[in-house]
Design an enzyme around this catalytic site. Sequence first.
Site, short mmCIF file in Angstrom:
data_model
loop_
_atom_site.label_atom_id
_atom_site.label_comp_id
_atom_site.label_asym_id
_atom_site.label_seq_id
_atom_site.Cartn_x
_atom_site.Cartn_y
_atom_site.Cartn_z
N ASP A 47 0.71 -1.27 0.03
CA ASP A 47 0.04 -0.10 0.15
C ASP A 47 1.02 1.07 0.14
O ASP A 47 1.97 1.06 0.29
CB ASP A 47 -0.94 -0.06 1.21
CG ASP A 47 -1.74 1.13 1.43
OD1 ASP A 47 -2.36 1.65 0.25
OD2 ASP A 47 -1.69 1.98 2.29
N SER A 48 0.29 2.53 -0.23
CA SER A 48 0.90 3.64 -0.27
C SER A 48 1.60 3.95 1.23
O SER A 48 2.50 4.89 1.36
CB SER A 48 0.15 4.60 -0.74
OG SER A 48 -1.04 4.65 -0.09
N CYS A 63 -11.33 3.04 -0.93
CA CYS A 63 -9.96 3.72 -0.65
C CYS A 63 -9.62 2.65 0.80
O CYS A 63 -10.63 2.73 1.30
CB CYS A 63 -10.08 5.24 -0.11
SG CYS A 63 -8.66 5.57 0.56
N GLU A 101 -5.84 9.82 9.13
CA GLU A 101 -4.38 9.89 9.51
C GLU A 101 -4.41 10.80 10.65
O GLU A 101 -3.49 10.42 11.58
CB GLU A 101 -3.38 10.21 8.57
CG GLU A 101 -3.57 9.11 7.46
CD GLU A 101 -2.32 8.79 6.54
OE1 GLU A 101 -1.38 9.36 6.90
OE2 GLU A 101 -2.45 7.61 6.15
N HIS A 106 -8.65 3.74 3.49
CA HIS A 106 -8.69 4.32 4.80
C HIS A 106 -10.15 4.41 5.12
O HIS A 106 -10.74 4.51 6.53
CB HIS A 106 -8.40 6.06 4.79
CG HIS A 106 -6.76 6.11 4.69
ND1 HIS A 106 -5.98 5.64 3.88
CD2 HIS A 106 -5.98 6.61 5.70
CE1 HIS A 106 -4.89 5.81 4.05
NE2 HIS A 106 -4.58 6.56 5.06
N CYS A 137 -3.67 -0.93 -2.13
CA CYS A 137 -3.80 0.35 -2.56
C CYS A 137 -5.10 0.42 -3.40
O CYS A 137 -4.59 -0.12 -4.57
CB CYS A 137 -2.76 1.19 -2.71
SG CYS A 137 -3.02 2.79 -3.12
N1 DGL Z 1 -4.06 3.72 -0.34
C1 DGL Z 1 -4.69 4.88 -0.90
C2 DGL Z 1 -5.81 4.31 -1.50
O1 DGL Z 1 -6.55 3.13 -1.27
C3 DGL Z 1 -5.13 5.98 0.07
C4 DGL Z 1 -3.80 6.61 0.44
C5 DGL Z 1 -3.13 7.61 -0.63
O2 DGL Z 1 -3.87 8.22 -1.17
O3 DGL Z 1 -1.99 6.99 -0.84
O4 DGL Z 1 -6.26 4.80 -2.79
#
Ligand code: DGL
Length: 286
Positions: A18-19, A193, A161, A195, A81
């Site tokens: 993930d990011s 997403c 966050e 989050h 992600c």
């Molecule tokens: N992990 C990203 C997503 O699911 C969200 C956080 C980011 O923008 O990196 O799209």
Amino acid sequence: MTSLLTALERDRPIGVFDSGLGGLTVAAALARRLPSESILYFGDTARVPYGSKSPDVVRRFSRQAARLLLSRDVKLLVVACNTATAHAEEALRQELEVPVVGVIEPGASAAVEATRTGRIGVLGTSGTIGSGAYDLALRRRLGEDGRVYAQPCPLFVPLVEEGWIDHPVTRAVAAEYLRPLEEVDVDVVILGCTHYPLLRGLLQDQVGSDVRLVDSGEETATAVARILADRRMARTDGPPVHSFLVSDSPLKFREFGTRATHGLVVDVSHVDIDGFGLHTERLENG
Ligand code: DGL
């Protein structure tokens, strides 16, 4: 000998990237669904967010993350992600020798199963929504009569966050973002997403109990379980070993991870991702 080799194959971890730390919602879903599978997670915390970056950059970062996890012998790769799935899943599937599972197809498929009216809303980062990937996956399944309403929600990631999970500011932002979906009367909304599952309670209050929220991460865990079982690669007994790699300092990740996953995140180390894997020809050309 063959069965020993097969057992060793099955013991290899599932790679998840993930990011940053949001993908822990997907890792937690995997751990619940597949309690004996080990997880090797990479969070690109030094380069987060991906949601506002261009497709080319996200693809490059995703390839590096994938190469890193493959160099540690994962048996399957989960692109946790949504933004990376939107921009890089197809490229990774073509280039890698292990099964690649993104979060968009499982989420879209569950949403289409759940809808009664064929009117589906999608929430995601600007990158995910701008890519049209959910739109495409849903329309392919819904046919002519289906309607897809996509809504970028860029403020949700920083709010989560910040820990503002049940906060008046987050409620006000959610009301603003969800108003267009309420006006068109969707009956299913995809949390597209990493989050957003952490805002599930707040979002459900906003859309009302008649609207079904679909968590792409949960659906992805189910898809992974199916693929591993089909390929006889599932590990079904024994305790797992989970490890977490991050490209920035492990401190914040460990703190958030411990809170968000109830003890899944313990072993966190730093890894240098800059320049990783960029030496192979395919990566340079892609
Ligand atoms: N992990 C990203 C997503 O699911 C969200 C956080 C980011 O923008 O990196 O799209």
